[in-house]
Design an enzyme around this catalytic site. Structure first.
Site, PDB file in Angstrom:
ATOM      1  N   PHE A  20       0.748  -1.222   0.077  1.00 12.42           N
ATOM      2  CA  PHE A  20      -0.015  -0.035  -0.007  1.00 12.42           C
ATOM      3  C   PHE A  20       0.960   1.311  -0.012  1.00 12.42           C
ATOM      4  N   PHE A  69      10.551  -0.369   3.125  1.00  7.49           N
ATOM      5  CA  PHE A  69       8.698  -0.543   3.618  1.00  7.49           C
ATOM      6  C   PHE A  69       8.352  -2.044   3.947  1.00  7.49           C
ATOM      7  N   THR A 122       6.391   3.182  12.389  1.00  7.33           N
ATOM      8  CA  THR A 122       5.149   3.636  12.663  1.00  7.33           C
ATOM      9  C   THR A 122       5.108   4.175  14.028  1.00  7.33           C
ATOM     10  N   ASP A 123       4.031   4.974  14.221  1.00 10.96           N
ATOM     11  CA  ASP A 123       3.984   5.682  15.478  1.00 10.96           C
ATOM     12  C   ASP A 123       3.389   4.891  16.677  1.00 10.96           C
ATOM     13  N   GLU A 124       3.040   3.489  16.263  1.00 13.43           N
ATOM     14  CA  GLU A 124       2.743   2.470  17.216  1.00 13.43           C
ATOM     15  C   GLU A 124       3.633   2.098  18.137  1.00 13.43           C
ATOM     16  N   TYR A 136       2.847  -6.922  16.396  1.00 17.52           N
ATOM     17  CA  TYR A 136       3.286  -6.153  15.295  1.00 17.52           C
ATOM     18  C   TYR A 136       4.313  -4.964  15.586  1.00 17.52           C
ATOM     19  N   LYS A 145       8.155  -3.884  14.992  1.00 19.82           N
ATOM     20  CA  LYS A 145       8.864  -2.656  14.477  1.00 19.82           C
ATOM     21  C   LYS A 145       9.469  -1.794  15.287  1.00 19.82           C
ATOM     22  N   ASN A 166      -1.629   6.489  11.111  1.00 22.20           N
ATOM     23  CA  ASN A 166      -2.350   5.785  10.291  1.00 22.20           C
ATOM     24  C   ASN A 166      -2.593   6.324   9.037  1.00 22.20           C
ATOM     25  N   PRO A 206     -10.515   0.949   4.006  1.00 21.94           N
ATOM     26  CA  PRO A 206     -11.152   0.334   2.898  1.00 21.94           C
ATOM     27  C   PRO A 206     -11.930  -0.737   3.512  1.00 21.94           C
ATOM     28  N   ARG A 218     -10.582  -5.764  19.580  1.00 28.44           N
ATOM     29  CA  ARG A 218      -9.090  -6.343  19.371  1.00 28.44           C
ATOM     30  C   ARG A 218      -8.432  -6.555  20.589  1.00 28.44           C
ATOM     31  N   HIS A 266      -6.227  -3.618  22.443  1.00 24.96           N
ATOM     32  CA  HIS A 266      -6.253  -2.452  21.454  1.00 24.96           C
ATOM     33  C   HIS A 266      -6.064  -1.079  22.024  1.00 24.96           C
TER      34      HIS A 266
HETATM   35  P1  NAD Z   1       1.269  -3.677   3.138  1.00 18.09           P
HETATM   36  O1  NAD Z   1       1.055  -4.730   4.157  1.00 18.09           O
HETATM   37  O2  NAD Z   1      -0.058  -3.049   2.439  1.00 18.09           O
HETATM   38  O3  NAD Z   1       2.491  -4.087   2.399  1.00 18.09           O
HETATM   39  C1  NAD Z   1       3.607  -4.721   2.620  1.00 18.09           C
HETATM   40  C2  NAD Z   1       4.362  -5.047   1.545  1.00 18.09           C
HETATM   41  O4  NAD Z   1       5.602  -5.682   1.902  1.00 18.09           O
HETATM   42  C3  NAD Z   1       3.480  -6.084   0.556  1.00 18.09           C
HETATM   43  O5  NAD Z   1       3.778  -5.521  -0.777  1.00 18.09           O
HETATM   44  C4  NAD Z   1       4.325  -7.307   0.746  1.00 18.09           C
HETATM   45  O6  NAD Z   1       4.122  -8.319  -0.314  1.00 18.09           O
HETATM   46  C5  NAD Z   1       5.667  -6.836   1.246  1.00 18.09           C
HETATM   47  N1  NAD Z   1       6.305  -8.037   2.032  1.00 18.09           N
HETATM   48  C6  NAD Z   1       5.840  -8.457   3.169  1.00 18.09           C
HETATM   49  N2  NAD Z   1       6.815  -9.203   3.692  1.00 18.09           N
HETATM   50  C7  NAD Z   1       7.818  -9.363   2.734  1.00 18.09           C
HETATM   51  C8  NAD Z   1       9.236 -10.037   2.810  1.00 18.09           C
HETATM   52  N3  NAD Z   1       9.360 -10.880   3.937  1.00 18.09           N
HETATM   53  N4  NAD Z   1      10.082  -9.855   1.530  1.00 18.09           N
HETATM   54  C9  NAD Z   1       9.612  -8.745   0.752  1.00 18.09           C
HETATM   55  N5  NAD Z   1       8.326  -8.138   0.762  1.00 18.09           N
HETATM   56  C10 NAD Z   1       7.589  -8.490   1.856  1.00 18.09           C
HETATM   57  O7  NAD Z   1       1.948  -2.513   4.314  1.00 18.09           O
HETATM   58  P2  NAD Z   1       1.823  -0.923   4.352  1.00 18.09           P
HETATM   59  O8  NAD Z   1       0.721  -0.435   5.135  1.00 18.09           O
HETATM   60  O9  NAD Z   1       2.121  -0.363   2.836  1.00 18.09           O
HETATM   61  O10 NAD Z   1       3.029  -0.614   5.160  1.00 18.09           O
HETATM   62  C11 NAD Z   1       4.360  -0.555   4.390  1.00 18.09           C
HETATM   63  C12 NAD Z   1       5.272  -0.113   5.669  1.00 18.09           C
HETATM   64  O11 NAD Z   1       4.842   1.272   6.197  1.00 18.09           O
HETATM   65  C13 NAD Z   1       5.465  -1.030   6.873  1.00 18.09           C
HETATM   66  O12 NAD Z   1       6.778  -0.819   7.192  1.00 18.09           O
HETATM   67  C14 NAD Z   1       4.642  -0.456   7.931  1.00 18.09           C
HETATM   68  O13 NAD Z   1       5.033  -0.649   9.253  1.00 18.09           O
HETATM   69  C15 NAD Z   1       4.626   1.282   7.630  1.00 18.09           C
HETATM   70  N6  NAD Z   1       3.664   2.036   8.200  1.00 18.09           N
HETATM   71  C16 NAD Z   1       2.342   1.907   7.589  1.00 18.09           C
HETATM   72  C17 NAD Z   1       1.395   2.713   8.079  1.00 18.09           C
HETATM   73  C18 NAD Z   1      -0.068   2.361   7.603  1.00 18.09           C
HETATM   74  O14 NAD Z   1      -0.918   2.847   8.203  1.00 18.09           O
HETATM   75  N7  NAD Z   1      -0.252   1.661   6.519  1.00 18.09           N
HETATM   76  C19 NAD Z   1       1.427   3.439   8.789  1.00 18.09           C
HETATM   77  C20 NAD Z   1       2.840   3.654   9.390  1.00 18.09           C
HETATM   78  C21 NAD Z   1       4.007   2.909   8.963  1.00 18.09           C
HETATM   79  O1  DAU Z   2      -0.595   4.030  13.328  1.00 15.92           O
HETATM   80  C1  DAU Z   2       0.031   3.303  12.314  1.00 15.92           C
HETATM   81  C2  DAU Z   2      -0.461   1.986  11.999  1.00 15.92           C
HETATM   82  O2  DAU Z   2      -1.669   1.970  11.375  1.00 15.92           O
HETATM   83  C3  DAU Z   2       0.479   1.166  11.123  1.00 15.92           C
HETATM   84  O3  DAU Z   2       1.697   0.839  11.549  1.00 15.92           O
HETATM   85  C4  DAU Z   2      -0.208   0.020  10.820  1.00 15.92           C
HETATM   86  O4  DAU Z   2       0.459  -0.877   9.531  1.00 15.92           O
HETATM   87  C5  DAU Z   2      -1.375  -0.080  10.104  1.00 15.92           C
HETATM   88  O5  DAU Z   2      -2.477  -1.276   9.954  1.00 15.92           O
HETATM   89  C6  DAU Z   2      -2.410   0.717  11.167  1.00 15.92           C
HETATM   90  O6  DAU Z   2      -2.638   0.146  12.314  1.00 15.92           O
HETATM   91  P1  DAU Z   2      -4.207  -0.029  13.196  1.00 15.92           P
HETATM   92  O7  DAU Z   2      -4.134  -1.180  13.952  1.00 15.92           O
HETATM   93  O8  DAU Z   2      -4.429   1.408  13.877  1.00 15.92           O
HETATM   94  O9  DAU Z   2      -5.129   0.033  11.838  1.00 15.92           O
HETATM   95  P2  DAU Z   2      -6.377  -0.791  11.313  1.00 15.92           P
HETATM   96  O10 DAU Z   2      -6.638  -0.378   9.957  1.00 15.92           O
HETATM   97  O11 DAU Z   2      -6.110  -2.331  11.641  1.00 15.92           O
HETATM   98  O12 DAU Z   2      -7.363  -0.278  12.398  1.00 15.92           O
HETATM   99  C7  DAU Z   2      -7.622   1.068  12.593  1.00 15.92           C
HETATM  100  C8  DAU Z   2      -8.371   1.226  13.867  1.00 15.92           C
HETATM  101  O13 DAU Z   2      -9.760   0.762  13.480  1.00 15.92           O
HETATM  102  C9  DAU Z   2      -8.063   0.350  15.206  1.00 15.92           C
HETATM  103  O14 DAU Z   2      -8.677   1.383  16.065  1.00 15.92           O
HETATM  104  C10 DAU Z   2      -8.837  -0.800  14.824  1.00 15.92           C
HETATM  105  C11 DAU Z   2     -10.164  -0.455  14.344  1.00 15.92           C
HETATM  106  N1  DAU Z   2     -10.988  -1.234  13.367  1.00 15.92           N
HETATM  107  C12 DAU Z   2     -10.318  -1.920  12.352  1.00 15.92           C
HETATM  108  C13 DAU Z   2     -10.687  -2.862  11.515  1.00 15.92           C
HETATM  109  C14 DAU Z   2     -10.216  -3.590  10.437  1.00 15.92           C
HETATM  110  C15 DAU Z   2     -12.065  -1.527  13.466  1.00 15.92           C
HETATM  111  O15 DAU Z   2     -13.004  -0.774  14.408  1.00 15.92           O
HETATM  112  N2  DAU Z   2     -12.804  -2.182  12.639  1.00 15.92           N
HETATM  113  C16 DAU Z   2     -12.508  -2.973  11.734  1.00 15.92           C
HETATM  114  O16 DAU Z   2     -12.959  -3.541  10.794  1.00 15.92           O
END
Ligand code: NAD
Ligand code: DAU
Length: 336
Positions: free
Chosen positions: A12, A82, A125-127, A152, A156, A181, A194, A275, A278
């Site tokens: 993503f 990433f 991540t901020d987590e 998770y 990280k 997020n 989504p 969760r 949570h």
């Molecule tokens: P995602 O799950 O959508 O994508 C992860 C990608 O990494 C995928 O394409 C997957 O195929 C690839 N991958 C997984 N394991 C692998 C491996 N062993 N070798 C090679 N490729 C591998 O994740 P995202 O939401 O795009 O997050 C990307 C990065 O950003 C992560 O490091 C995540 O911690 C960080 N991040 C995400 C968010 C968020 O809200 N999505 C926020 C803060 C930080």
């Molecule tokens: O803060 C950054 C993080 O944000 C990233 O590091 C993670 O990769 C990313 O997945 C995200 O983590 P969260 O756990 O916050 O995201 P998630 O989309 O899973 O959930 C967002 C919030 O919504 C959380 O409080 C859980 C809640 N939730 C989630 C789902 C899937 C619901 O209430 N209903 C749902 O169906």
């Protein structure tokens, strides 16, 4: 032209970053991605021919990583990391996978960056800072102590510590960003925004964990991408930059905005099983990134960003619809 190796570039945020880099720079991008269930190679198919190369492989494969990092020989070449297992819910069921990819994978990349003296940017991540209370207005800063809650966020956090240790002990040229997020195009339907958007588009009801009072600090994927590029281009070695766009909202507030934008009743929400462990609230102060690197988010209005995201999912049903059934079946099994 310089070369960038982008791990997880078919995921993503990674794919949004690759698209941003191709628009804003003349870089040649090598994507290393295992193509797990979370990947969207489709996000890379309409990009300029010859400027993106997809290598399917694992970041824990030391020989492959060494070969790819060894190709980064120019003074402006770099590595942006990433790749990760990214879903908190999955980490509760299969934590070992998260240790492998998130911790061991980062170790393998750091060792290759050290051997070849290549600059590395680590995306985190901020987590890692744990949860904030709902009452206290405090936000995370770069000086907040690490206190991760889930498998998770713990993996990280472990990866972040490795990066800092490799900077200090071995002089690896690395930077870190810890973002909040992220939402926008190409996010897998397992994630909160989504999942709600696609469920509502299919006529179903929103699914909120527990009370829905949990707060997240939302940022658009294009802004996360532009922040990572800013740190890569102008960030100081060894420094951490928090990335956020002042987008705090509770899960219920986000769901209500989506329901309203889709012309649905505010009551079309099911409160489902919560969760385990949570985190209540995340919120961060991105002042360092703004003042030191002059970065600003392009998307400052969460409601407008959500409306654009609804449109995007409406137009990309062919991409997400085949993934939706299995994801919902797994959630249903867990009462979510
Ligand atoms: P995602 O799950 O959508 O994508 C992860 C990608 O990494 C995928 O394409 C997957 O195929 C690839 N991958 C997984 N394991 C692998 C491996 N062993 N070798 C090679 N490729 C591998 O994740 P995202 O939401 O795009 O997050 C990307 C990065 O950003 C992560 O490091 C995540 O911690 C960080 N991040 C995400 C968010 C968020 O809200 N999505 C926020 C803060 C930080
Ligand atoms: O803060 C950054 C993080 O944000 C990233 O590091 C993670 O990769 C990313 O997945 C995200 O983590 P969260 O756990 O916050 O995201 P998630 O989309 O899973 O959930 C967002 C919030 O919504 C959380 O409080 C859980 C809640 N939730 C989630 C789902 C899937 C619901 O209430 N209903 C749902 O169906």
């Amino acid at each position: 032209m310089h070369r960038l190796l982008v791990t997880g570039g078919a995921g993503f945020v990674g794919a949004n970053f690759v698209r941003h880099v191709l628009e804003r720079t003349d870089a040649h991008v090598i994507v290393l991605d295992k193509l797990t269930y979370a990947a969207s190679p489709e996000a890379l198919t309409d990009l300029p021919q010859g400027r993106v190369e997809l290598v399917i492989g694992d970041v824990t494969d030391a020989a492959l990583v060494d070969t790819l990092v060894g190709r980064l020989t120019g003074p402006d070449d770099g590595l942006v990391h990433f790749a990760a297992e990214s879903h908190n819910d999955t980490s509760l069921r299969d934590p070992g996978l998260f240790v492998q990819t998130n911790v061991v994978g980062t170790f393998v990349l750091l060792e290759a960056a050290r051997r070849h003296d290549v600059r590395l940017h680590h995306v985190s991540t901020d987590e890692v800072y744990g949860e904030l209370s709902l009452e206290d207005p405090a936000r995370f800063t770069e000086h907040t102590a690490y206190r991760p809650s889930s498998p998770y966020s713990a993996t990280k956090a472990g990866a972040d510590h490795l990066v800092r240790a490799w900077v200090r002990s071995f002089g690896v040229r690395a930077t870190l960003s810890n973002c909040s997020n992220t939402y926008g195009p190409w996010q897998h339907v397992e994630k909160f925004v989504p999942r709600q958007v696609t469920t509502l588009l299919e006529g179903g009801r929103a699914k909120v964990y527990g009370t829905g009072e949990h707060v997240r600090d939302w940022i658009h994927a294009q802004d996360h991408a532009s922040a990572v590029l800013a740190v890569l281009e102008r960030g100081r070695i060894g420094e951490t930059y928090l990335v956020g766009a002042d987008g705090q909202a509770s899960n219920l507030e986000v769901v209500r905005a989506l329901l309203e934008l889709l012309g649905r009743s505010a009551d079309d929400v099911d409160h489902v099983a919560d969760r385990a462990g949570h985190d209540l609230r995340y919120a961060l102060d991105a002042n360092k990134l703004r003042t030191e690197l002059g970065w600003e988010p392009a998307h400052q209005d969460l409601r407008a960003g959500l409306a654009a995201t609804i449109d995007w999912y409406r137009e990309h049903r062919g991409w997400w619809a085949p993934k939706k059934g299995a994801v919902e079946a797994a959630y249903a099994e867990r009462g979510q």
